[in-house]
Design an enzyme around this catalytic site. Structure first.
Site, PDB file in Angstrom:
ATOM      1  N   ALA A 211      50.975 -14.103 -74.187  1.00 21.93           N
ATOM      2  CA  ALA A 211      49.774 -13.281 -74.092  1.00 21.93           C
ATOM      3  C   ALA A 211      48.658 -14.186 -73.576  1.00 21.93           C
ATOM      4  CB  ALA A 211      49.434 -12.722 -75.464  1.00 21.93           C
TER       5      ALA A 211
ATOM      6  N   GLY B 135      54.589 -14.168 -76.066  1.00 21.55           N
ATOM      7  CA  GLY B 135      54.811 -12.798 -75.601  1.00 21.55           C
ATOM      8  C   GLY B 135      55.777 -12.732 -74.419  1.00 21.55           C
TER       9      GLY B 135
ATOM     10  N   GLU C 213      59.163 -12.816 -75.945  1.00 25.70           N
ATOM     11  CA  GLU C 213      59.355 -11.486 -76.556  1.00 25.70           C
ATOM     12  C   GLU C 213      59.663 -10.429 -75.494  1.00 25.70           C
ATOM     13  OE1 GLU C 213      55.620 -12.143 -78.626  1.00 25.70           O
ATOM     14  OE2 GLU C 213      56.568 -11.387 -80.448  1.00 25.70           O
TER      15      GLU C 213
ATOM     16  N   GLU D  82      53.530 -19.736 -80.835  1.00 23.99           N
ATOM     17  CA  GLU D  82      52.313 -19.153 -81.438  1.00 23.99           C
ATOM     18  C   GLU D  82      51.816 -19.963 -82.623  1.00 23.99           C
ATOM     19  OE1 GLU D  82      54.893 -17.373 -80.500  1.00 23.99           O
ATOM     20  OE2 GLU D  82      54.252 -15.470 -79.619  1.00 23.99           O
TER      21      GLU D  82
END
Ligand code: DAK
Length: 255
Positions: free
Chosen positions: A63, A108, A111, A131
């Protein structure tokens, strides 16, 4: 039409590349909105979908940290809900999806690949959930999917330490299906994916739908129903006839 996506068709495959190479294809609200729009508008075509990142360095480096840094809890909630909606559209895409991991697949980005059915990784690329080093946890389904795909012990290892895996380690852990050479990486992915092209899209869709179902009793009911439904299709008749007649099946690939 999309400023952050590049979409190409290659025979019966669609290649969707996230196109923000200067930010290592990190995901901000605009990219996610564009992905959501494209996935929503094109799902009925049910084409096999390859997702990759533009540039040499990254699949998706996570992200967008700059965009997230000053988010209020409400904005974070809206961002998370947008991300989950987009990733869910991808998970339920009615045909096989393939992450062509051409570089960093972090946070992300890792993911995003976990929501795809297949992960092909370029030699030299790295994957992980860093993260924890930012003081957060995976927010787009990483805790759930990593545990499911590589098991609880390794999922905790990756999420607690934030360490990145080489392609070889990721393959050993069962996180990626195949490692492909750097040269002509995307062409090699396409070559492998073409194995799926002559299969019945209807049967692939039913198989995926069933495998994706987590609840065993529901999954068995769903499997039984979808299995039975296929017996009213042209493809089931053609597939079985072709086998018995020792010829290649000619699937219709539509409902
Ligand atoms: N976001 C924004 N920009 C990024 C970025 C990212 N994730 N990753 C890289 N960039 C930018 C860099 O800032 C740099 O920009 P400029 O300085 O050129 O303007 C440019 O891309 C090139 O990066 P580097 O200069 O750092 O390149 P290096 O080769 O030195 O390093 C690297 C590559 C991938 C190792 C490094 O960039 C890196 O560590 N990037 C961050 C990776 C990371 O931590 N990813 C996880 C992000 S957090 C949630 C929802 C979602 C999420 C969590 C919770 N909920 C709502 C609960 C998801 C979180 C994440 O994904």
């Amino acid at each position: 039409m999309f400023s952050n996506l590049e979409i190409k068709e290659e025979g019966s495959l669609t290649i969707l590349a996230i196109n923000r190479p200067a930010q290592l294809n990190s995901l901000d609200t605009e990219v996610l909105q564009e992905m959501g729009k494209w996935l929503g508008e094109n799902r009925d075509q049910g084409r096999i979908l390859i997702i990759t990142g533009k540039g040499e360095k990254a699949f998706v480096a996570g992200a967008d940290i700059a965009a997230m840094k000053d988010m209020t809890p409400l904005e974070a909630e809206q961002f998370s809900s947008l991300g989950q909606r987009v990733f869910s559209l991808l998970y339920h895409w009615p045909a096989p999806t393939i992450a062509a991991i051409n570089g960093y697949a972090l946070g992300g980005g890792c993911e995003l690949s976990l929501f795809c059915d297949f992960r092909y990784m370029k030699k030299g690329a790295k994957i992980g959930q860093p993260e924890i080093t930012l003081g957060i946890i995976p927010g787009f389904g990483g805790t759930y999917f990593l545990k499911k795909i590589i098991g609880e012990a390794l999922a905790k290892d990756l999420i607690f330490t934030g360490r990145l895996l080489s392609a070889e380690e990721a393959k050993e852990y069962g996180l990626v299906h195949m490692i492909l050479e750097e040269e002509d990486f995307l062409s090699s992915v396409i070559k492998h994916v073409k194995n799926l092209e002559d299969k019945s899209l209807l049967a692939l869709r039913s198989a995926k739908n069933t495998i994706n179902d987590d609840d065993i009793s529901q999954a068995l009911i769903k499997e039984r129903t979808l299995f039975a439904e296929l017996f009213s299709s042209h493809d089931q008749k053609e597939g079985m006839s072709a086998f018995l007649e020792k010829r290649k099946p000619n699937f219709k690939n539509s409902d």
